[in-house]
Design an enzyme around this catalytic site. Structure first.
Site, PDB file in Angstrom:
ATOM      1  N   TYR A  86       0.857  -1.184   0.000  1.00 55.99           N
ATOM      2  CA  TYR A  86       0.000   0.000   0.000  1.00 55.99           C
ATOM      3  C   TYR A  86       0.893   1.234   0.000  1.00 55.99           C
ATOM      4  O   TYR A  86       1.892   1.276   0.720  1.00 55.99           O
ATOM      5  CB  TYR A  86      -0.884   0.010   1.256  1.00 55.99           C
ATOM      6  N   ASP A 181       9.303   2.511   0.235  1.00 52.19           N
ATOM      7  CA  ASP A 181       8.250   3.179   0.992  1.00 52.19           C
ATOM      8  C   ASP A 181       8.339   2.690   2.437  1.00 52.19           C
ATOM      9  O   ASP A 181       7.876   1.606   2.771  1.00 52.19           O
ATOM     10  CB  ASP A 181       6.885   2.872   0.372  1.00 52.19           C
ATOM     11  N   LYS A 209       3.921   8.665   9.196  1.00 46.74           N
ATOM     12  CA  LYS A 209       3.597   8.063  10.491  1.00 46.74           C
ATOM     13  C   LYS A 209       4.549   8.512  11.611  1.00 46.74           C
ATOM     14  O   LYS A 209       4.435   9.640  12.075  1.00 46.74           O
ATOM     15  CB  LYS A 209       3.482   6.542  10.341  1.00 46.74           C
TER      16      LYS A 209
END
Ligand SMILES: *Cc1c(COP(=O)(O)O)cnc(C)c1O
Length: 364
Positions: A86, A181, A209
């Site tokens: 994702y 990522d 995050k």
């Protein structure tokens, strides 16, 4: 754990204090300020393979910028991504493998134009020949390969180290960029994420995050020669009214400053203990097993290590629902989907006895 950012737990006092200080001084300037420079220097000094970093507002924006930068730097259009990874909700990443002809992708969301799907190639993880085949099928057209080096958004798909090294070598051989990522794994699997742990040298990395300590931030970072292509130095446009806003920068810095070697050693101990408690509990009533990598865990419905999303049973949600409900009834809130991983924070150390008493009362 808010899907990842809160590695220190909720309301960490140092993060709270720095936020209060920033609020007292003012929370957005739209000009260069000291906060983002301090955070940038802190990160660049501690992660050897990074020369420069650009702050944006989310992981999605970081990926969007990294992809535009890869295309701008290489002059090529296509991007390889992997089923099961994702990368946020930018159009070019909301793409899945097509059902018909090999390597013809289609969008996985309404509202994404078919034209966008043409430039995204979707492959299975753990399959280097498929990557070689894509470069052979589209010679000199592929700008980069993007992946989560520790895919943690569709179960926990722990990859073989040789596979990750193989991807880096194929990208290099073909003049494409390797984009890691690390929005989840960055600052969680050690400060420098999976890249540092496995000594991989990505061309670009995306963060999110943890880097904002629980406030909205993302970042793209990498080699100076590539990062210099970003505006205003270079011709790849990027901007953001509230990017690098002071609140997010101070929360990020107050978080990252606490993440030293001792922190990660203690977090590993805590994660191991949380993992053991959850494993014993699962074994007492279920066929599922707990897979753990550092402070990430996943309730794997089977007994085998899973490396490809296609290996996860299609009825996962049905088997996960009773596990979720049973945990909730005992006072433990798991992520509400069988595809989501769990996150251990420093704060869990203090509640281990409570967790054990809630889940394994007999053993306790
Ligand atoms: C969460 C996540 C994103 C998107 O970040 P947002 O801040 O939610 O936009 C991108 N990539 C990975 C690996 C993620 O886990």
């Amino acid at each position: 754990m808010s899907f990842g950012p809160l590695i220190l737990g909720h309301r960490d006092p140092e993060v709270a204090e720095s936020l209060q200080g920033a609020i007292a001084r003012g929370w957005t300037y739209g000009a260069c300020e000291a906060y983002s420079l301090e955070l940038a220097e802190h990160i660049i000094h501690r992660i050897p393979f990074l020369d420069k970093i650009r702050f944006v507002n989310s992981g999605t924006e970081a990926v969007m910028t990294a992809i535009r930068l890869a295309r701008g730097y290489t002059g090529k259009d296509k991007i390889i991504k992997f089923a099961g990874c994702y990368h946020g909700h930018t159009d070019s990443m909301l793409i899945k493998a097509g059902s018909s002809v090999a390597m013809i992708a289609e969008s996985s969301s309404k509202g994404v134009p078919a034209g966008v799907a043409q430039d995204t190639i979707v492959l299975e993880l753990d399959d280097l020949p498929a990557v070689e085949a894509a470069f052979a099928a589209f010679p000199n057209q592929i700008a980069g390969i993007i992946l989560e080096p520790l895919p943690a958004n569709n179960g926990l798909l722990i990859q073989r180290e040789e596979y990750l090294r193989g991807l880096a070598a194929i990208a290099k051989k073909n003049g494409a960029l390797l984009i890691l990522d690390e929005v989840i794994s960055g600052f969680r699997i050690g400060f420098g994420g999976m890249a540092e742990k496995l000594n991989l040298t990505p061309d670009l990395v995306t963060y999110g995050k943890i880097i904002g300590g629980g406030l909205p931030v993302g970042a793209v970072a990498g080699k100076g020669e590539i990062m210099d292509c970003l505006a205003p130095h270079g011709g790849v446009f990027q901007a953001g009214t509230l990017s690098a806003n002071p609140l997010a920068m101070v929360a990020g810095l107050a978080t990252l400053r606490q993440l030293d070697a001792q922190f990660y050693a203690d977090l590993e101990t805590t994660s191991n203990q949380v993992g053991n408690i959850l494993s014993s509990w699962l074994q007492s009533f279920s066929e599922a097993q707990l897979d753990r990598y550092g402070s990430l865990f996943w309730i794997n419905p089977g007994k085998e290590q899973v490396r490809q999303v296609s290996a996860i049973p299609a009825n996962l949600q049905a088997s996960f629902q009773p596990i979720f409900s049973k945990a909730l009834a005992a006072g433990v809130y798991l992520a509400p989907s069988g595809y989501e991983v769990g996150f251990v924070s420093r704060a869990h150390q203090a509640v281990l006895p409570e967790l054990e008493a809630a889940l394994n009362p007999v053993r306790h």
